[in-house]
Design a protein around this motif. Structure first.
Motif, PDB file in Angstrom:
ATOM      1  N   ALA A   1      35.422  45.473  38.915  1.00  0.00           N
ATOM      2  CA  ALA A   1      36.716  45.759  39.559  1.00  0.00           C
ATOM      3  C   ALA A   1      37.724  44.700  39.131  1.00  0.00           C
ATOM      4  CB  ALA A   1      36.577  45.774  41.078  1.00  0.00           C
ATOM      5  N   CYS A   2      38.979  45.005  39.330  1.00  0.00           N
ATOM      6  CA  CYS A   2      40.062  44.047  39.140  1.00  0.00           C
ATOM      7  C   CYS A   2      40.625  43.685  40.513  1.00  0.00           C
ATOM      8  CB  CYS A   2      41.173  44.632  38.267  1.00  0.00           C
ATOM      9  SG  CYS A   2      40.727  44.840  36.529  1.00  0.00           S
ATOM     10  N   VAL A   3      41.075  42.463  40.626  1.00  0.00           N
ATOM     11  CA  VAL A   3      41.714  42.012  41.862  1.00  0.00           C
ATOM     12  C   VAL A   3      43.187  41.764  41.569  1.00  0.00           C
ATOM     13  CG1 VAL A   3      41.828  40.208  43.621  1.00  0.00           C
ATOM     14  CG2 VAL A   3      39.608  40.985  42.776  1.00  0.00           C
ATOM     15  N   SER A  43      32.717  41.582  37.506  1.00  0.00           N
ATOM     16  CA  SER A  43      31.711  42.222  38.350  1.00  0.00           C
ATOM     17  C   SER A  43      32.082  41.987  39.811  1.00  0.00           C
ATOM     18  CB  SER A  43      30.318  41.662  38.060  1.00  0.00           C
ATOM     19  OG  SER A  43      30.221  40.323  38.526  1.00  0.00           O
ATOM     20  N   LEU A  44      31.598  42.857  40.700  1.00  0.00           N
ATOM     21  CA  LEU A  44      31.925  42.704  42.119  1.00  0.00           C
ATOM     22  C   LEU A  44      31.438  41.363  42.661  1.00  0.00           C
ATOM     23  CD1 LEU A  44      31.228  46.244  43.627  1.00  0.00           C
ATOM     24  CD2 LEU A  44      33.423  45.189  43.103  1.00  0.00           C
ATOM     25  N   ALA A  45      30.353  40.835  42.083  1.00  0.00           N
ATOM     26  CA  ALA A  45      29.852  39.542  42.532  1.00  0.00           C
ATOM     27  C   ALA A  45      30.812  38.413  42.193  1.00  0.00           C
ATOM     28  CB  ALA A  45      28.485  39.265  41.918  1.00  0.00           C
ATOM     29  N   GLN A  46      31.724  38.654  41.265  1.00  0.00           N
ATOM     30  CA  GLN A  46      32.683  37.631  40.863  1.00  0.00           C
ATOM     31  C   GLN A  46      34.064  37.895  41.461  1.00  0.00           C
ATOM     32  OE1 GLN A  46      32.620  36.584  36.642  1.00  0.00           O
ATOM     33  NE2 GLN A  46      30.726  37.757  36.436  1.00  0.00           N
ATOM     34  N   THR A  47      34.103  38.531  42.626  1.00  0.00           N
ATOM     35  CA  THR A  47      35.378  38.822  43.275  1.00  0.00           C
ATOM     36  C   THR A  47      36.155  37.541  43.560  1.00  0.00           C
ATOM     37  OG1 THR A  47      34.520  40.854  44.277  1.00  0.00           O
ATOM     38  CG2 THR A  47      36.456  39.868  45.302  1.00  0.00           C
ATOM     39  N   ALA A  48      35.465  36.479  43.964  1.00  0.00           N
ATOM     40  CA  ALA A  48      36.157  35.215  44.237  1.00  0.00           C
ATOM     41  C   ALA A  48      36.811  34.677  42.973  1.00  0.00           C
ATOM     42  CB  ALA A  48      35.181  34.190  44.807  1.00  0.00           C
ATOM     43  N   THR A  49      36.104  34.777  41.829  1.00  0.00           N
ATOM     44  CA  THR A  49      36.687  34.349  40.557  1.00  0.00           C
ATOM     45  C   THR A  49      37.898  35.200  40.204  1.00  0.00           C
ATOM     46  OG1 THR A  49      34.576  33.537  39.717  1.00  0.00           O
ATOM     47  CG2 THR A  49      36.251  34.094  38.082  1.00  0.00           C
ATOM     48  N   ALA A  50      37.760  36.514  40.387  1.00  0.00           N
ATOM     49  CA  ALA A  50      38.868  37.431  40.081  1.00  0.00           C
ATOM     50  C   ALA A  50      40.066  37.150  40.979  1.00  0.00           C
ATOM     51  CB  ALA A  50      38.406  38.872  40.247  1.00  0.00           C
ATOM     52  N   TYR A  51      39.806  36.812  42.231  1.00  0.00           N
ATOM     53  CA  TYR A  51      40.895  36.487  43.156  1.00  0.00           C
ATOM     54  C   TYR A  51      41.643  35.244  42.675  1.00  0.00           C
ATOM     55  CZ  TYR A  51      43.164  34.906  47.474  1.00  0.00           C
ATOM     56  OH  TYR A  51      44.077  34.463  48.402  1.00  0.00           O
ATOM     57  N   GLY A  52      40.899  34.228  42.263  1.00  0.00           N
ATOM     58  CA  GLY A  52      41.543  33.035  41.731  1.00  0.00           C
ATOM     59  C   GLY A  52      42.372  33.335  40.496  1.00  0.00           C
ATOM     60  N   GLN A  53      41.868  34.218  39.638  1.00  0.00           N
ATOM     61  CA  GLN A  53      42.618  34.618  38.452  1.00  0.00           C
ATOM     62  C   GLN A  53      43.910  35.338  38.835  1.00  0.00           C
ATOM     63  OE1 GLN A  53      39.937  36.994  36.110  1.00  0.00           O
ATOM     64  NE2 GLN A  53      38.863  35.218  35.265  1.00  0.00           N
ATOM     65  N   ALA A  54      43.828  36.206  39.837  1.00  0.00           N
ATOM     66  CA  ALA A  54      45.016  36.946  40.264  1.00  0.00           C
ATOM     67  C   ALA A  54      46.080  36.007  40.829  1.00  0.00           C
ATOM     68  CB  ALA A  54      44.630  37.997  41.307  1.00  0.00           C
ATOM     69  N   VAL A  55      45.653  34.997  41.596  1.00  0.00           N
ATOM     70  CA  VAL A  55      46.602  34.026  42.139  1.00  0.00           C
ATOM     71  C   VAL A  55      47.243  33.225  41.008  1.00  0.00           C
ATOM     72  CG1 VAL A  55      46.827  31.965  43.571  1.00  0.00           C
ATOM     73  CG2 VAL A  55      45.441  33.877  44.371  1.00  0.00           C
ATOM     74  N   SER A  56      46.440  32.864  39.996  1.00  0.00           N
ATOM     75  CA  SER A  56      46.990  32.150  38.842  1.00  0.00           C
ATOM     76  C   SER A  56      48.014  33.001  38.107  1.00  0.00           C
ATOM     77  CB  SER A  56      45.859  31.753  37.882  1.00  0.00           C
ATOM     78  OG  SER A  56      44.966  30.852  38.486  1.00  0.00           O
TER      79      SER A  56
END
Length: 496
Positions: free
Chosen positions: A186-188, A257-270
């Motif tokens: 998924a993308c965040v 991956s869904l398990a990396q949602t926290a990483t994706a969230y950080g990327q979206a904030v950046s």
């Protein structure tokens, strides 16, 4: 008789007792006037009476308290009788049942004059209007409770994804949004608006994505709406939403991956920080700037395994909890990380302090934070790389950061600042060395603290990274300084 007629004529001229009373009453059904208390006050003025609206338990809903017979009230609210009238030489009383979705109420009207046909009609019709308003209010309240419960459920799903519990997140989501999290990736996205309009923007996000995405009002940032979506069409839909509003910004992650949602969230904030400098007010995280992608994956994985080995002795659940909390704690403040995870800030701090102790590190040092952040991201970012095997069995951080590709990346990134005659690169290096403290950096440089902040802030659009807030952007810039030798490598003690 004449005096009576004159008196009646005088009363008909009062507000609400002439032919226009029905129109006045209907005005209270308009959206701007839907208030039961106002209707009761209007009835009191219209009939020159004391009016009370109370529920079956005797609680006053609106108006002024009137002494009523409890048995009579019970008969009316129970539905045994619909209305009642009582009179004495001093007072005339009329009681009417008002149906309510949860429980019936009684409308009591007490006045000195008898109830003629007109007065009785006013009371009856007013009771009907109050019934409509109470039903509408109950429906509105029920709708609000449902929306609140649904929003809380969405937040709970996001919090499960943030700590990598994808199985539980899918179970919770399956009941209301079947298939929403069936995809593996998924993308965040983070949509930023003014806090005052955030609720409206969240509803527009739901409409725009047709509820094919997890839309959550960010618990940490009042103006942010978080969108997690496996659908390819979400990106275009959200860009269209931002295009329709002049005060919105959009940041998006790369697919994770869904398990990396926290990483994706950080990327979206950046990416959101970069969006503020873009004409279209949108940005997607640039995967090419990920420094770990430029390192030897086998050596990086082996190094990560060695750095995080002290946590391996913990039970799996405890280890996962500490790692997930630390990752978010390094990205955001303890307060905001706590809001995202749904725990207290003291819990976040306690977990991070435990990790510090286990790793023998001090998170007050920005270089330490950047290096641990690199290890945590590598742990989930390179799941297929072996933890040991061929290659250096004990790789050093210096070796990872000295590769040609990552050194070129670091030089190119920091080289963007060289054209500025104010030398913000020196300011940024000094600021990082003292833990991101503007006052201490100012003392070291012999300038004002505000000058330090201005230099750091001016570097953000040049580097296309947010620096004044801790997170991935800042840690990448710290790693860039380490790769070119502008900062000393942190010392991480070998695991026991």
């Amino acid at each position: 008789m004449a005096g009576g007629e004159d008196g009646n004529g005088l009363r008909e001229a009062q507000t609400g007792t002439g032919p226009e009373w029905a129109e006045e009453l209907l005005e209270h059904l308009r959206p701007a006037g839907r208030d039961v208390r106002r209707v009761v006050a209007w009835l009191s003025g219209a009939l020159g009476a004391t009016v009370a609206l109370q529920d079956a338990a005797g609680n006053l809903v609106a108006g002024n308290r009137i002494a009523l017979d409890e048995g009579l009230v019970a008969d009316i609210t129970a539905g045994r009788i619909a209305s009642a009238a009582w009179e004495s030489a001093e007072r005339h009383l009329r009681l009417v049942r008002v149906d309510h979705p949860s429980q019936a109420c009684v409308l009591a009207v007490s006045r000195q004059d008898p109830f003629d046909r007109r007065a009785s009609g006013v009371v009856t019709h007013t009771a009907q209007v109050i019934e409509l308003l109470l039903t509408a209010r109950e429906s509105t309240a029920a709708g609000h409770r449902l929306r609140r419960a649904t929003a809380d459920l969405r937040l709970a799903i996001l919090q499960l994804l943030m700590v990598e519990d994808t199985i539980a997140a899918r179970r919770v989501a399956a009941g209301l949004w079947p298939g929403l999290l069936d995809a593996d990736t998924a993308c965040v996205y983070v949509v930023e608006s003014a806090p005052a309009v955030r609720d409206r923007i969240a509803e527009e996000c739901l409409d725009t994505t047709r509820e094919d995405a997890l839309v959550v009002r960010c618990p940490a940032m009042d103006g942010h709406v978080i969108v997690v979506s496996p659908r390819e069409t979400t990106d275009e839909a959200l860009r269209s939403l931002v295009g329709r509003h002049s005060d919105l910004f959009l940041g998006g992650s790369v697919r994770q991956s869904l398990a990396q949602t926290a990483t994706a969230y950080g990327q979206a904030v950046s990416a959101l920080a970069v969006a503020h400098f873009r004409a279209d007010k949108t940005a997607v995280y640039a995967e090419r700037t990920h420094p770990e992608r430029l390192m030897d994956p086998v050596a990086l994985r082996a190094w990560t395994f060695r750095v995080l080995r002290p946590l391996d002795a913990l039970p799996h659940h405890t280890r996962a909890e500490l790692l997930a909390t630390t990752r978010l704690g390094l990205e955001f403040t303890a307060v905001n990380a706590a809001k995202v995870l749904g725990v207290s800030r003291n819990t976040v701090r306690a977990r991070m302090e435990r990790v510090e102790t286990l790793l023998g590190t001090d998170f007050a040092d920005l270089t330490v934070r950047a290096v641990v952040h690199l290890a945590l991201n590598t742990r989930i970012g390179l799941p297929d790389a072996p933890a040991d095997g061929a290659g250096d069995p004990d790789p050093r951080l210096a070796d990872l950061l000295s590769g040609p590709a990552v050194r070129t990346w670091g030089r190119d990134l920091l080289g963007r600042l060289d054209a500025d005659a104010r030398n913000p690169r020196r300011t940024l290096r000094t600021w990082i060395a003292v833990g991101g403290n503007a006052e201490r950096a100012a003392q070291a440089l012999g300038v004002h603290a505000q000058t330090v902040r201005e230099h750091v802030r001016s570097a953000e659009p040049v580097l296309e990274r947010q620096l004044l807030a801790a997170g991935t952007d800042l840690y990448e810039v710290v790693l860039a300084h380490l790769t070119v030798g502008d900062l000393d490598l942190p010392v991480l003690p070998p695991p026991a």
